[in-house]
Write a protein that holds these residues in place. Structure first.
Motif, PDB file in Angstrom:
ATOM      1  N   ARG A  41       0.847  -1.194   0.000  1.00  8.45           N
ATOM      2  CA  ARG A  41       0.000   0.000   0.000  1.00  8.45           C
ATOM      3  C   ARG A  41       0.887   1.250   0.000  1.00  8.45           C
ATOM      4  NH1 ARG A  41      -3.295  -0.683   5.294  1.00  8.45           N
ATOM      5  NH2 ARG A  41      -1.296  -1.622   5.843  1.00  8.45           N
ATOM      6  N   CYS A  42       0.451   2.268  -0.729  1.00 10.04           N
ATOM      7  CA  CYS A  42       1.198   3.515  -0.745  1.00 10.04           C
ATOM      8  C   CYS A  42       0.942   4.288   0.557  1.00 10.04           C
ATOM      9  CB  CYS A  42       0.823   4.350  -1.962  1.00 10.04           C
ATOM     10  SG  CYS A  42      -0.870   4.979  -1.955  1.00 10.04           S
ATOM     11  N   CYS A  45      -2.694   5.594   0.956  1.00 10.21           N
ATOM     12  CA  CYS A  45      -3.686   4.592   0.575  1.00 10.21           C
ATOM     13  C   CYS A  45      -5.041   4.838   1.248  1.00 10.21           C
ATOM     14  CB  CYS A  45      -3.175   3.198   0.950  1.00 10.21           C
ATOM     15  SG  CYS A  45      -4.271   1.869   0.392  1.00 10.21           S
ATOM     16  N   ARG A  48      -5.475   2.899   4.417  1.00  4.24           N
ATOM     17  CA  ARG A  48      -4.609   3.216   5.566  1.00  4.24           C
ATOM     18  C   ARG A  48      -5.328   4.242   6.436  1.00  4.24           C
ATOM     19  NH1 ARG A  48       0.613   1.515   5.753  1.00  4.24           N
ATOM     20  NH2 ARG A  48       1.589   1.043   3.757  1.00  4.24           N
ATOM     21  N   CYS A  75      -4.518   2.548  -7.536  1.00  2.00           N
ATOM     22  CA  CYS A  75      -3.756   3.343  -6.574  1.00  2.00           C
ATOM     23  C   CYS A  75      -3.916   4.831  -6.877  1.00  2.00           C
ATOM     24  CB  CYS A  75      -2.275   2.940  -6.635  1.00  2.00           C
ATOM     25  SG  CYS A  75      -1.227   3.822  -5.467  1.00  2.00           S
ATOM     26  N   CYS A  85      -4.640  -1.323  -6.243  1.00  2.00           N
ATOM     27  CA  CYS A  85      -4.413  -0.987  -4.837  1.00  2.00           C
ATOM     28  C   CYS A  85      -4.297  -2.271  -4.012  1.00  2.00           C
ATOM     29  CB  CYS A  85      -5.586  -0.142  -4.340  1.00  2.00           C
ATOM     30  SG  CYS A  85      -5.569   0.181  -2.576  1.00  2.00           S
TER      31      CYS A  85
END
Length: 124
Positions: A41-42, A45, A48, A75, A85
């Motif tokens: 995950r970035c 995200c 998150r 994403c 994602c």
């Protein structure tokens, strides 16, 4: 402005929905990690806790629709646009597990996906 940094998009409703989605997916992300699937995950995200996309009701409604309707969710991060994602992937793993134990789901959401955000040049 980059939509992942636009804090005006965060709402109490978005935070509440985002928190619920994280509570469902976080254990599955940990389970996937234990099986050797890295958490990719970035930083921003939607899956998150406490990110702008996680608190944005528009994004969370798209997340919910994408997970339930089995539509890939991309994403938000600029350099990863087009990538699936990892949070969505974990949520789909959770849904597949639930479908194995409770039967197939044909849930549909009665709203459309939100339109794409425009970039600084006014392009989607």
């Amino acid at each position: 402005m980059n939509p992942t940094k636009d804090h005006t998009r965060v709402t109490p409703e978005g935070r509440a929905l985002g928190e619920q989605i994280v509570q469902i997916t976080e254990p599955w992300i940990a389970h996937l990690e234990a099986d050797g699937e890295p958490d990719t995950r970035c930083k921003s995200c939607a899956f998150r806790l406490n990110t702008v996309p996680n608190g944005c009701i528009q994004t969370q409604m798209d997340v919910l629709k994408a997970v339930l309707e089995k539509v890939p969710f991309g994403c938000h991060q600029h350099d990863r646009k087009g990538d699936i994602c990892h949070g969505w992937f974990a949520a789909r793993v959770a849904m597949r597990h639930a479908e194995k134990t409770k039967g197939p789901s044909d849930l549909k959401c009665n709203w459309e996906f939100s339109p794409p955000d425009e970039d600084e040049r006014g392009e989607a």
